[in-house]
Design an enzyme around this catalytic site. Sequence first.
Site, short mmCIF file in Angstrom:
data_model
loop_
_atom_site.label_atom_id
_atom_site.label_comp_id
_atom_site.label_asym_id
_atom_site.label_seq_id
_atom_site.Cartn_x
_atom_site.Cartn_y
_atom_site.Cartn_z
N SER A 649 0.83 -1.19 0.00
CA SER A 649 0.00 0.00 0.00
C SER A 649 0.87 1.25 0.00
O SER A 649 1.62 1.49 -0.95
CB SER A 649 -0.97 -0.04 1.19
OG SER A 649 -1.96 0.94 1.08
N ASP A 722 -9.17 -4.73 -5.62
CA ASP A 722 -8.80 -3.79 -4.55
C ASP A 722 -9.80 -2.63 -4.47
O ASP A 722 -9.92 -1.85 -5.41
CB ASP A 722 -7.39 -3.25 -4.83
CG ASP A 722 -6.88 -2.34 -3.73
OD1 ASP A 722 -7.58 -2.19 -2.71
OD2 ASP A 722 -5.78 -1.79 -3.89
N HIS A 756 -7.57 -5.35 -1.12
CA HIS A 756 -6.39 -4.60 -0.68
C HIS A 756 -5.47 -5.48 0.15
O HIS A 756 -4.25 -5.40 0.04
CB HIS A 756 -6.82 -3.37 0.12
CG HIS A 756 -5.73 -2.39 0.35
ND1 HIS A 756 -5.09 -1.74 -0.69
CD2 HIS A 756 -5.13 -1.94 1.49
CE1 HIS A 756 -4.17 -0.94 -0.20
NE2 HIS A 756 -4.17 -1.05 1.11
#
Length: 783
Positions: A649, A722, A756
Amino acid sequence: MTLSYAESGYKLPPDNITKIFNTSPFPKIKFIQFEEISLETTYQKYQTLEDISQPADKLAGQDIIKRINAPSKSYPITSMKILNFQTDKEITVELPKDLKIRTYKFSFDNKKIAASYETEQGIELLIIDVEIGKIKQFENIQINDAFEDDGFWWMNDNKTILIKTIPIERGSEPERPLIPESPIIEESYGKTSTERTYQHLLKDEYDELLFDYYFTSQLFLLNSRTNKLTKLGKPRIYEDIVLSPDNKYLFVEKIEQPYSYQVPYYRFPKTFEIINLKGKLIKHIFKRTLQDEVPIGGTYKGPRKFQWQPLKDATLIWVEALDEGNPKNKVSHRDKIMRLVAPFKKEPQEIFRLEHRFSNIEWCEIEDELIFSEYDRDKLWKKKWLYKIGGKSPELIFDLSTRDKYNHPGDIIKRITKRGEKVFIKNGDTVYFKNNKGATPDGNYPYLAEFNLKTKKKKILFKCRENFHETISAFVGDSFDKIAIKSENKLTPPNYFFVDLKTGKREKITDYPNPYLELKDLKIELITYKRKDGIPLSGTLYLPVDYKQGERLPLIIGAYPVEFADSKTASQVDASPNRFISFWFDSVKYLALHGYAVLSGASIPIVGDPETVNETFIEQTITSIEAAINYLNKRGIIDPKRVGIIGHSYGAFMVANILAHSDFCAAGVAKTGAYNRTLTPFGFQKERRTLWQAKEFYTEVSPFMYAEKINEPLLLIHGEEDPNSGTYPIQSRRMYQALKGNEATTRLVILPYEGHIYRARESLLHTLYETIEWFDSFVKYKK
């Protein structure tokens, strides 16, 4: 160098890593504060591709599995055991084979447990008799958990359960029209809407029909003894439901039309009401319009954060912004706290005002006494105040940076009343805090303490032993002399103990064995070092079991940047080298089992004014990585020419910037990142400015714009689904194209059905395989 990957398909990492990955997790024990009963549970550690690939609809920010009318549960419970410390009995709950429990709740007398579980038909309810472990299933009830709020709540008679159900009459899912009835049109006339780039939103009128279909609930009251069901009101989209302490009223948040294609469901129009247990409207509180103009870092206009006041029969509390929800508006007070007392005929009463933004209220076991917290956005500062409604001015009890781990008090100890209210314990001027972080310059040492609200002094009642990591679970029994803890160290797996606070005597509750005996010689060390600007940094170093002093190893750094307003808090240590090593997901720690030195949780503090802190993001990130490499090189542990870096991320964003603007790392792995900040134009992470307010900055920190400078191999991995607002999969696809177009060495791996955070064991094992192959090729065996 060209990698020769094996044939296509999901791959496995080396056998020793796969074996550790497949090890079952330790059971968890849920203790009930001041009681002598607990629940031990085992759970499914990972989902499978079959689990996450079930047919689903992505609606207004939620992924709804059609079969269960709810998002999937990451760690469903697979077994339960009741531990009665008064009778010294262990009672195994007789769950049907392969049953997956989503969540559970004890009744307030602790004699029953209500639990939801998944079936082929949906989510159903069962009741567990705590004394004997027998279960009673209610197969005629389909729980609606679309909002992930569990969908059921005990009432304080300990027999009735309030349930959000799927309406019996709703019928089949609407069919999508073969031919659209109209184009999709959106419009805006002069209003300012600085929304993040949310994903999985409603797209058209058909999605609106699906949203109504899946999120509409019918409320029922279930008498768990007689099986009687009583309908409560009409079907509505209830986002939130809270029973009043006397159980005569419900506070409800209902989502209303018109919906939006630009924001998630929680920004949709809402009606806030109080109804009775027959569904009759008692009081209309507020109707909130679509919230698509919330300023960056701001909050909603009008009432928000509703709750019932404990120890009152039916008194509703809420917060209202005094600055129109805009943090840039200059006002003397940002929020006010309001309350409305049953029978709700009079106007709401203002209780007090806050200079800064409201964070939370913790209610005392003494009526009308509370501790409230406020947050100063400009300084990243938090204050806690003791207050008695109708009494003197609030008294300041804590005043510290939101990033100050060393002085954070921890969590105040609470108990649950017979009506299910959570209130903190107060003996005279004394309250109790458990600090399961316990951060110190030498690492984390959790503790339990008394705190005097008048003198502001604390007295340690229990502290983690040296060379151990011990967390406080709960007080046991009705006195303050006995607690339950979880204790572990580098060689000893986590187990639970009773501790007598007067004598210090320990009594073992569990005896879970070490599943990783082959890793007993794995070397773990908390290291500290300094950056060029003098800021101390830290991280946890892992060395292979066969490491010999003087041997220079390839190094993999795992890190995640964090913003700070001052260097003092930026330098604080937040790690424990004394924990028993655990392996979750695709952890970078696995590489220590493959011949690498691993620096996990390496400090990357970005220090500066919160408004402009990211102006020096690249410089501070690079100098942090440089400091770690120099330190480990000076100690003779690593080969500085064989260093890889990995991040997820915001950490992936960091990885790409490190490779674009320095040559300290030989290769990188970036998982589920964002690389072109013009695609997140209304802020990202803690950035408060928009693209149009800081065009040069947005370009400068976008590694996509510097793809031609990335001359180290970069592996990009991304979840295909995601939903994170800043890391939509197009980020990795476009970054890969940019690198490929500039003759870089790169590889793109898209993981089907993953979000994610990767959840399926097949995806996680394949990610480990890809990571190891990449680093072996471009770091370990670098020529």
